[in-house]
Motif scaffolding. Structure first.
Motif, PDB file in Angstrom:
ATOM      1  N   ALA A   1      51.403 -54.600   7.399  1.00  0.00           N
ATOM      2  CA  ALA A   1      52.442 -53.652   7.773  1.00  0.00           C
ATOM      3  C   ALA A   1      51.804 -52.433   8.442  1.00  0.00           C
ATOM      4  CB  ALA A   1      53.229 -53.216   6.539  1.00  0.00           C
ATOM      5  N   GLN A   2      52.539 -51.890   9.410  1.00  0.00           N
ATOM      6  CA  GLN A   2      52.016 -50.733  10.119  1.00  0.00           C
ATOM      7  C   GLN A   2      52.229 -49.493   9.265  1.00  0.00           C
ATOM      8  OE1 GLN A   2      52.268 -51.665  14.628  1.00  0.00           O
ATOM      9  NE2 GLN A   2      54.338 -51.853  13.814  1.00  0.00           N
ATOM     10  N   SER A   3      51.227 -48.629   9.269  1.00  0.00           N
ATOM     11  CA  SER A   3      51.298 -47.484   8.363  1.00  0.00           C
ATOM     12  C   SER A   3      50.452 -46.325   8.852  1.00  0.00           C
ATOM     13  CB  SER A   3      50.833 -47.889   6.963  1.00  0.00           C
ATOM     14  OG  SER A   3      49.487 -48.291   6.993  1.00  0.00           O
ATOM     15  N   VAL A   4      50.732 -45.163   8.271  1.00  0.00           N
ATOM     16  CA  VAL A   4      49.950 -43.956   8.515  1.00  0.00           C
ATOM     17  C   VAL A   4      49.571 -43.396   7.158  1.00  0.00           C
ATOM     18  CG1 VAL A   4      49.976 -41.621   9.426  1.00  0.00           C
ATOM     19  CG2 VAL A   4      51.123 -43.463  10.664  1.00  0.00           C
ATOM     20  N   ALA A   5      48.319 -42.999   7.022  1.00  0.00           N
ATOM     21  CA  ALA A   5      47.853 -42.443   5.765  1.00  0.00           C
ATOM     22  C   ALA A   5      47.306 -41.039   5.973  1.00  0.00           C
ATOM     23  CB  ALA A   5      46.777 -43.344   5.153  1.00  0.00           C
ATOM     24  N   GLN A   6      47.758 -40.154   5.135  1.00  0.00           N
ATOM     25  CA  GLN A   6      47.152 -38.835   5.040  1.00  0.00           C
ATOM     26  C   GLN A   6      46.574 -38.790   3.634  1.00  0.00           C
ATOM     27  OE1 GLN A   6      50.875 -36.864   7.266  1.00  0.00           O
ATOM     28  NE2 GLN A   6      49.270 -35.389   6.803  1.00  0.00           N
ATOM     29  N   PRO A   7      45.284 -39.036   3.506  1.00  0.00           N
ATOM     30  CA  PRO A   7      44.693 -39.309   2.197  1.00  0.00           C
ATOM     31  C   PRO A   7      44.664 -38.127   1.242  1.00  0.00           C
ATOM     32  CG  PRO A   7      43.010 -39.172   3.885  1.00  0.00           C
ATOM     33  CD  PRO A   7      44.316 -39.149   4.593  1.00  0.00           C
ATOM     34  N   GLU A   8      44.856 -36.935   1.747  1.00  0.00           N
ATOM     35  CA  GLU A   8      44.811 -35.740   0.894  1.00  0.00           C
ATOM     36  C   GLU A   8      46.203 -35.129   0.771  1.00  0.00           C
ATOM     37  OE1 GLU A   8      40.452 -34.237   2.477  1.00  0.00           O
ATOM     38  OE2 GLU A   8      42.206 -34.333   3.795  1.00  0.00           O
ATOM     39  N   ASP A   9      46.679 -35.000  -0.455  1.00  0.00           N
ATOM     40  CA  ASP A   9      47.965 -34.336  -0.665  1.00  0.00           C
ATOM     41  C   ASP A   9      47.853 -32.851  -0.347  1.00  0.00           C
ATOM     42  OD1 ASP A   9      48.726 -36.306  -3.617  1.00  0.00           O
ATOM     43  OD2 ASP A   9      49.117 -36.687  -1.495  1.00  0.00           O
ATOM     44  N   GLN A  10      46.676 -32.280  -0.644  1.00  0.00           N
ATOM     45  CA  GLN A  10      46.486 -30.844  -0.467  1.00  0.00           C
ATOM     46  C   GLN A  10      45.053 -30.580  -0.025  1.00  0.00           C
ATOM     47  OE1 GLN A  10      48.338 -28.148  -3.355  1.00  0.00           O
ATOM     48  NE2 GLN A  10      46.428 -26.980  -3.477  1.00  0.00           N
ATOM     49  N   VAL A  11      44.915 -29.608   0.876  1.00  0.00           N
ATOM     50  CA  VAL A  11      43.593 -29.179   1.336  1.00  0.00           C
ATOM     51  C   VAL A  11      43.519 -27.670   1.153  1.00  0.00           C
ATOM     52  CG1 VAL A  11      42.089 -28.919   3.339  1.00  0.00           C
ATOM     53  CG2 VAL A  11      43.319 -31.072   2.984  1.00  0.00           C
ATOM     54  N   ASN A  12      42.473 -27.215   0.518  1.00  0.00           N
ATOM     55  CA  ASN A  12      42.267 -25.785   0.291  1.00  0.00           C
ATOM     56  C   ASN A  12      41.067 -25.314   1.098  1.00  0.00           C
ATOM     57  OD1 ASN A  12      44.289 -25.343  -1.920  1.00  0.00           O
ATOM     58  ND2 ASN A  12      42.991 -26.825  -2.936  1.00  0.00           N
ATOM     59  N   VAL A  13      41.266 -24.240   1.853  1.00  0.00           N
ATOM     60  CA  VAL A  13      40.209 -23.717   2.722  1.00  0.00           C
ATOM     61  C   VAL A  13      40.216 -22.191   2.633  1.00  0.00           C
ATOM     62  CG1 VAL A  13      39.359 -23.570   5.092  1.00  0.00           C
ATOM     63  CG2 VAL A  13      40.443 -25.683   4.282  1.00  0.00           C
ATOM     64  N   ALA A  14      39.042 -21.611   2.655  1.00  0.00           N
ATOM     65  CA  ALA A  14      38.957 -20.155   2.690  1.00  0.00           C
ATOM     66  C   ALA A  14      39.197 -19.664   4.119  1.00  0.00           C
ATOM     67  CB  ALA A  14      37.595 -19.697   2.200  1.00  0.00           C
ATOM     68  N   GLU A  15      39.852 -18.527   4.212  1.00  0.00           N
ATOM     69  CA  GLU A  15      40.128 -17.946   5.529  1.00  0.00           C
ATOM     70  C   GLU A  15      38.828 -17.758   6.294  1.00  0.00           C
ATOM     71  OE1 GLU A  15      41.879 -14.045   5.455  1.00  0.00           O
ATOM     72  OE2 GLU A  15      42.936 -14.387   7.351  1.00  0.00           O
ATOM     73  N   GLY A  16      38.839 -18.119   7.562  1.00  0.00           N
ATOM     74  CA  GLY A  16      37.655 -17.988   8.405  1.00  0.00           C
ATOM     75  C   GLY A  16      36.806 -19.244   8.463  1.00  0.00           C
ATOM     76  N   ASN A  17      36.984 -20.134   7.502  1.00  0.00           N
ATOM     77  CA  ASN A  17      36.238 -21.402   7.501  1.00  0.00           C
ATOM     78  C   ASN A  17      36.926 -22.432   8.377  1.00  0.00           C
ATOM     79  OD1 ASN A  17      34.418 -20.255   5.791  1.00  0.00           O
ATOM     80  ND2 ASN A  17      34.874 -21.561   4.029  1.00  0.00           N
ATOM     81  N   PRO A  18      36.166 -23.427   8.832  1.00  0.00           N
ATOM     82  CA  PRO A  18      36.821 -24.510   9.584  1.00  0.00           C
ATOM     83  C   PRO A  18      37.669 -25.372   8.656  1.00  0.00           C
ATOM     84  CG  PRO A  18      34.493 -24.972   9.248  1.00  0.00           C
ATOM     85  CD  PRO A  18      34.722 -23.582   8.753  1.00  0.00           C
ATOM     86  N   LEU A  19      38.713 -25.970   9.228  1.00  0.00           N
ATOM     87  CA  LEU A  19      39.571 -26.845   8.431  1.00  0.00           C
ATOM     88  C   LEU A  19      39.723 -28.198   9.107  1.00  0.00           C
ATOM     89  CD1 LEU A  19      42.759 -27.322   9.596  1.00  0.00           C
ATOM     90  CD2 LEU A  19      42.799 -24.852   9.229  1.00  0.00           C
ATOM     91  N   THR A  20      39.911 -29.210   8.282  1.00  0.00           N
ATOM     92  CA  THR A  20      40.210 -30.560   8.754  1.00  0.00           C
ATOM     93  C   THR A  20      41.303 -31.150   7.889  1.00  0.00           C
ATOM     94  OG1 THR A  20      37.930 -30.936   9.513  1.00  0.00           O
ATOM     95  CG2 THR A  20      39.305 -32.885   9.150  1.00  0.00           C
ATOM     96  N   VAL A  21      42.321 -31.698   8.520  1.00  0.00           N
ATOM     97  CA  VAL A  21      43.367 -32.443   7.827  1.00  0.00           C
ATOM     98  C   VAL A  21      43.300 -33.876   8.363  1.00  0.00           C
ATOM     99  CG1 VAL A  21      45.809 -32.602   7.289  1.00  0.00           C
ATOM    100  CG2 VAL A  21      44.769 -30.364   7.682  1.00  0.00           C
ATOM    101  N   LYS A  22      43.133 -34.813   7.467  1.00  0.00           N
ATOM    102  CA  LYS A  22      42.822 -36.179   7.876  1.00  0.00           C
ATOM    103  C   LYS A  22      44.066 -37.038   8.073  1.00  0.00           C
ATOM    104  CE  LYS A  22      38.336 -36.145   5.578  1.00  0.00           C
ATOM    105  NZ  LYS A  22      37.495 -36.746   4.522  1.00  0.00           N
ATOM    106  N   CYS A  23      43.948 -37.955   9.025  1.00  0.00           N
ATOM    107  CA  CYS A  23      45.001 -38.925   9.293  1.00  0.00           C
ATOM    108  C   CYS A  23      44.354 -40.220   9.763  1.00  0.00           C
ATOM    109  CB  CYS A  23      45.956 -38.407  10.353  1.00  0.00           C
ATOM    110  SG  CYS A  23      47.196 -39.613  10.903  1.00  0.00           S
TER     111      CYS A  23
END
Lengths: 113, 115
Positions: A1-23
């Motif tokens: 079946a075709q699907s999309v996964a976002q493996p992290e329910d929540q991502v916490n990052v400090a201001e000024g740091n780089p961020l990544t949200v996975k898909c």
């Protein structure tokens, strides 16, 4: 079946740091890929999309995403996070021109001052 | 530029009641759709329309009806509300079918509680 996964329910990052949200995705054909953002009690807003061409796509609010066909991924990135980036982020994919969008479950991004 | 307008924003219904969520867009978009958003489940497509007079079912159509008499309007009707229909509903539109790469524009959402 075709699907999309976002493996992290929540991502916490400090201001000024780089961020990544996975898909990651599992669809047939050549996919179109999208990122949308939802601020509290609001509708979804378009951030960026990949249709064809350069694998690195730049979008609104300083966000960018990299399409990686071999890893079937489309991770959202930003070099320096802002507190105002805190929101719910959705990845969506469509396999070709005859299908509806397939949505991920969403990732809550929290940027701490 | 109004974009996609949904009403009402908040509604409480009793089980068994019916109601209509209104949606209008002023961008002359052919494609309109209704989603529901539930915690941890992302967006699920209820019904969609590729143009006036044409509607089709999405992933979770049971308990809902739609019609598309004009390009601008796409109301969603709850026939007999059930607690399982407590959710946030979003109307969306795009220039053409979503999978062609067109950007989707969303309304602000309608928070529905069925008691």
């Amino acid at each position: 079946a075709q699907s999309v996964a976002q493996p992290e329910d929540q991502v916490n990052v400090a201001e000024g740091n780089p961020l990544t949200v996975k898909c990651t995705y599992s669809v047939s054909g050549n996919p179109y890929l999208f990122w949308y953002v939802q601020y509290p009690n609001r509708g979804l807003q378009f951030l960026l999309k990949y249709i064809t061409g350069d694998n690195l796509v730049k979008g609104s609010y300083g966000f960018e995403a990299e399409f990686n066909k071999s890893q079937t991924s489309f991770h959202l990135k930003k070099p320096s996070a802002l507190v105002s980036d805190s929101a719910l982020y959705f990845c969506a994919v469509t396999p070709d021109s005859n299908y509806q969008l397939i949505w991920g479950a969403g990732t809550k991004l929290i940027i701490k001052p | 530029n109004a974009g996609v307008t949904q009403t009402p924003k908040f509604q409480v219904l009793k089980t068994g009641q019916s109601m209509t969520l209104q949606c209008a867009q002023d961008m002359n978009h052919e494609y309109m759709s209704w989603y529901r958003q539930d915690p941890g489940m992302g967006l699920r497509l209820i019904h969609y329309s590729v143009g006036a007079g044409i509607t089709d079912q999405g992933e979770v159509p049971n308990g809902y009806n739609v019609s598309r008499s004009t390009t601008e309007d796409f109301p969603l009707r709850l026939l007999s509300a059930a607690p399982s229909q407590t959710s946030v509903y979003f109307c969306a539109s795009s220039l053409a079918v979503q999978s062609s790469g067109n950007t989707i524009y969303f309304g602000e959402g309608s928070w529905l509680t069925v008691v």
